[in-house]
Design a protein around this motif. Sequence first.
Motif, PDB file in Angstrom:
ATOM      1  N   VAL A 163      21.563  31.306  60.623  1.00 13.57           N
ATOM      2  CA  VAL A 163      21.658  30.195  61.566  1.00 13.57           C
ATOM      3  C   VAL A 163      20.478  30.296  62.523  1.00 13.57           C
ATOM      4  O   VAL A 163      20.293  31.333  63.168  1.00 13.57           O
ATOM      5  CB  VAL A 163      22.980  30.224  62.357  1.00 13.57           C
ATOM      6  CG1 VAL A 163      23.106  28.980  63.230  1.00 13.57           C
ATOM      7  CG2 VAL A 163      24.174  30.331  61.422  1.00 13.57           C
ATOM      8  N   ILE A 164      19.681  29.253  62.615  1.00 12.49           N
ATOM      9  CA  ILE A 164      18.454  29.309  63.395  1.00 12.49           C
ATOM     10  C   ILE A 164      18.498  28.357  64.578  1.00 12.49           C
ATOM     11  O   ILE A 164      19.244  27.374  64.567  1.00 12.49           O
ATOM     12  CB  ILE A 164      17.215  29.028  62.518  1.00 12.49           C
ATOM     13  CG1 ILE A 164      17.340  27.672  61.806  1.00 12.49           C
ATOM     14  CG2 ILE A 164      17.034  30.137  61.488  1.00 12.49           C
ATOM     15  CD1 ILE A 164      16.115  27.299  60.980  1.00 12.49           C
ATOM     16  N   SER A 166      15.882  26.673  65.711  1.00 15.09           N
ATOM     17  CA  SER A 166      14.808  25.687  65.578  1.00 15.09           C
ATOM     18  C   SER A 166      15.185  24.662  64.527  1.00 15.09           C
ATOM     19  O   SER A 166      16.297  24.663  64.008  1.00 15.09           O
ATOM     20  CB  SER A 166      13.523  26.401  65.164  1.00 15.09           C
ATOM     21  OG  SER A 166      13.713  27.056  63.917  1.00 15.09           O
ATOM     22  N   GLY A 167      14.221  23.771  64.220  1.00 14.60           N
ATOM     23  CA  GLY A 167      14.404  22.909  63.069  1.00 14.60           C
ATOM     24  C   GLY A 167      14.392  23.732  61.803  1.00 14.60           C
ATOM     25  O   GLY A 167      13.860  24.853  61.766  1.00 14.60           O
ATOM     26  N   ILE A 168      14.955  23.188  60.734  1.00 12.10           N
ATOM     27  CA  ILE A 168      15.113  23.954  59.509  1.00 12.10           C
ATOM     28  C   ILE A 168      13.775  24.242  58.829  1.00 12.10           C
ATOM     29  O   ILE A 168      13.677  25.076  57.934  1.00 12.10           O
ATOM     30  CB  ILE A 168      16.077  23.238  58.547  1.00 12.10           C
ATOM     31  CG1 ILE A 168      16.725  24.238  57.586  1.00 12.10           C
ATOM     32  CG2 ILE A 168      15.371  22.081  57.800  1.00 12.10           C
ATOM     33  CD1 ILE A 168      18.007  23.762  56.962  1.00 12.10           C
ATOM     34  N   GLN A 180      13.495  33.946  55.660  1.00 13.23           N
ATOM     35  CA  GLN A 180      14.217  32.694  55.889  1.00 13.23           C
ATOM     36  C   GLN A 180      14.261  31.852  54.625  1.00 13.23           C
ATOM     37  O   GLN A 180      15.298  31.242  54.302  1.00 13.23           O
ATOM     38  CB  GLN A 180      13.562  31.907  57.027  1.00 13.23           C
ATOM     39  CG  GLN A 180      14.268  30.603  57.364  1.00 13.23           C
ATOM     40  CD  GLN A 180      13.807  30.017  58.678  1.00 13.23           C
ATOM     41  OE1 GLN A 180      13.774  30.698  59.693  1.00 13.23           O
ATOM     42  NE2 GLN A 180      13.443  28.739  58.683  1.00 13.23           N
ATOM     43  N   ALA A 191      20.714  24.798  60.451  1.00 12.81           N
ATOM     44  CA  ALA A 191      20.083  24.439  61.724  1.00 12.81           C
ATOM     45  C   ALA A 191      20.878  23.309  62.355  1.00 12.81           C
ATOM     46  O   ALA A 191      21.399  22.434  61.658  1.00 12.81           O
ATOM     47  CB  ALA A 191      18.630  24.016  61.509  1.00 12.81           C
ATOM     48  N   GLU A 192      20.954  23.324  63.671  1.00 16.65           N
ATOM     49  CA  GLU A 192      21.592  22.216  64.394  1.00 16.65           C
ATOM     50  C   GLU A 192      20.551  21.216  64.877  1.00 16.65           C
ATOM     51  O   GLU A 192      20.831  20.026  64.994  1.00 16.65           O
ATOM     52  CB  GLU A 192      22.378  22.758  65.592  1.00 16.65           C
ATOM     53  CG  GLU A 192      23.120  21.697  66.367  1.00 16.65           C
ATOM     54  CD  GLU A 192      23.910  22.266  67.536  1.00 16.65           C
ATOM     55  OE1 GLU A 192      24.708  21.522  68.125  1.00 16.65           O
ATOM     56  OE2 GLU A 192      23.727  23.459  67.870  1.00 16.65           O
ATOM     57  N   GLN A 193      19.335  21.716  65.123  1.00 12.82           N
ATOM     58  CA  GLN A 193      18.278  20.866  65.678  1.00 12.82           C
ATOM     59  C   GLN A 193      17.554  20.104  64.565  1.00 12.82           C
ATOM     60  O   GLN A 193      17.459  20.580  63.435  1.00 12.82           O
ATOM     61  CB  GLN A 193      17.277  21.718  66.459  1.00 12.82           C
ATOM     62  CG  GLN A 193      17.900  22.598  67.535  1.00 12.82           C
ATOM     63  CD  GLN A 193      18.682  21.815  68.560  1.00 12.82           C
ATOM     64  OE1 GLN A 193      18.322  20.684  68.897  1.00 12.82           O
ATOM     65  NE2 GLN A 193      19.766  22.396  69.061  1.00 12.82           N
ATOM     66  N   PRO A 199      11.852  26.641  68.645  1.00 13.81           N
ATOM     67  CA  PRO A 199      12.979  27.481  69.104  1.00 13.81           C
ATOM     68  C   PRO A 199      12.920  27.735  70.600  1.00 13.81           C
ATOM     69  O   PRO A 199      12.506  28.814  71.051  1.00 13.81           O
ATOM     70  CB  PRO A 199      12.789  28.767  68.294  1.00 13.81           C
ATOM     71  CG  PRO A 199      11.313  28.846  68.050  1.00 13.81           C
ATOM     72  CD  PRO A 199      10.848  27.427  67.891  1.00 13.81           C
ATOM     73  N   HIS A 203      18.158  26.685  73.169  1.00  7.93           N
ATOM     74  CA  HIS A 203      18.795  26.476  71.872  1.00  7.93           C
ATOM     75  C   HIS A 203      19.507  27.723  71.343  1.00  7.93           C
ATOM     76  O   HIS A 203      20.371  27.613  70.465  1.00  7.93           O
ATOM     77  CB  HIS A 203      17.756  26.033  70.832  1.00  7.93           C
ATOM     78  CG  HIS A 203      17.153  24.697  71.132  1.00  7.93           C
ATOM     79  ND1 HIS A 203      15.897  24.330  70.699  1.00  7.93           N
ATOM     80  CD2 HIS A 203      17.623  23.633  71.839  1.00  7.93           C
ATOM     81  CE1 HIS A 203      15.613  23.114  71.120  1.00  7.93           C
ATOM     82  NE2 HIS A 203      16.654  22.669  71.804  1.00  7.93           N
ATOM     83  N   ARG A 207      22.937  28.185  69.151  1.00  8.73           N
ATOM     84  CA  ARG A 207      22.938  28.810  67.830  1.00  8.73           C
ATOM     85  C   ARG A 207      24.003  29.900  67.756  1.00  8.73           C
ATOM     86  O   ARG A 207      24.710  30.053  66.742  1.00  8.73           O
ATOM     87  CB  ARG A 207      21.558  29.410  67.540  1.00  8.73           C
ATOM     88  CG  ARG A 207      21.507  30.159  66.206  1.00  8.73           C
ATOM     89  CD  ARG A 207      20.462  31.260  66.192  1.00  8.73           C
ATOM     90  NE  ARG A 207      20.703  32.278  67.208  1.00  8.73           N
ATOM     91  CZ  ARG A 207      19.983  33.389  67.304  1.00  8.73           C
ATOM     92  NH1 ARG A 207      18.981  33.617  66.484  1.00  8.73           N
ATOM     93  NH2 ARG A 207      20.244  34.267  68.244  1.00  8.73           N
TER      94      ARG A 207
END
Length: 359
Positions: A163-164, A166-168, A180, A191-193, A199, A203, A207
């Motif tokens: 789980v990061i 940042s963007g995926i 990764q 990723a949520e973003q 990052p 955030h 995460r």
Amino acid sequence: MTDARFAQLRLLRTHGIGPVTWRQLMARFGEAQAALDALPHLARRGGGEAPRAADPAGIAREIEAVARLGARHVLLGEPDYPALLAELDTAPPALIIRGDMGLAQRGGVALVGARNASAASCRFARGLAQDLAAQRVPVTSGLARGIDTAAHIGALEGGTIGVIASGIDIAFPPENARLQEEVATRGLLIAEQPPGTQPLARHFPSRNRIIAGLAQGTVVVEAAPRSGSLITARLAGEAGREVMAVPGHPADPRAQGCNMLIREGATLIQSAGDILEQIRPIDARMVRAPESRYAPPPPQEASDGDRQRVSDLLGPVAVTVDELIRQSGRPSAIVQTILLELELAGRLERHAGGRVALT
């Protein structure tokens, strides 16, 4: 993406609308487009201007970018959304994922710890993760340096979830770019973003709630007294999940956080067997299926008197919603409606632990 899913994503990307507000709006209006249309009216009731709805062109660009990266959106309430994560009051309305979503439905263990971890603890974490994965227990972590990296490497063969913050499409730290990619192709990357998001510091706590929410229990291996790993452990405890810690030498500052958790009631862990004892039921017939809180009771309409009473109780110091309900004497649904209106008007801020305050 269907029109309904597009509208849900647009509602989420609208400035000022977080996971709690999104879910309340969906429960109130039943569909995202109706909620978007109602934003001006609700904000006026809260005494402010409505947030400008996210640009549809921007949402279309996000969807195209996600598809181009070989990823996809999973929205709260959809069949493959992780059931344990959906139990959280702050469950992310949308996840962007690459890999095997089936891993997230198996629960498993979150394994987190210090970025500047000792070599001995990294080796121990790698062994724990390997032993757990061998028992088909997915290992979730945050792809950070130190313990997180060791956990992912140890669990790669059997199943790991990264789980990061940042963007995926962005790897952080950069030296974990290859790891990764391996997690995404051999396990699951979440990723949520939106793609392209850097990052940022704010955030990482978000995460951490996903890491804790995906797992039946969280294990901490080395952590300073004030660290992100302890935030993850606290969030796990608040969600009713198991909190576990590996003890360390009292003279090592990196062990102070774990020793403190154990002193406060966390389970002491010395092997993968200790973890399995905590997360596996004695009798499989006693297992309760996870219950999603996606659809809370629809809010009720509030009167001007209700709004005045709740507003008078609010101030710059954060207070729990439960305390507002108790002191106002109003039903929970009424208080939640008023808080929703204030938040959409830009007058209310939500804090961790279900607390709110005036901005």
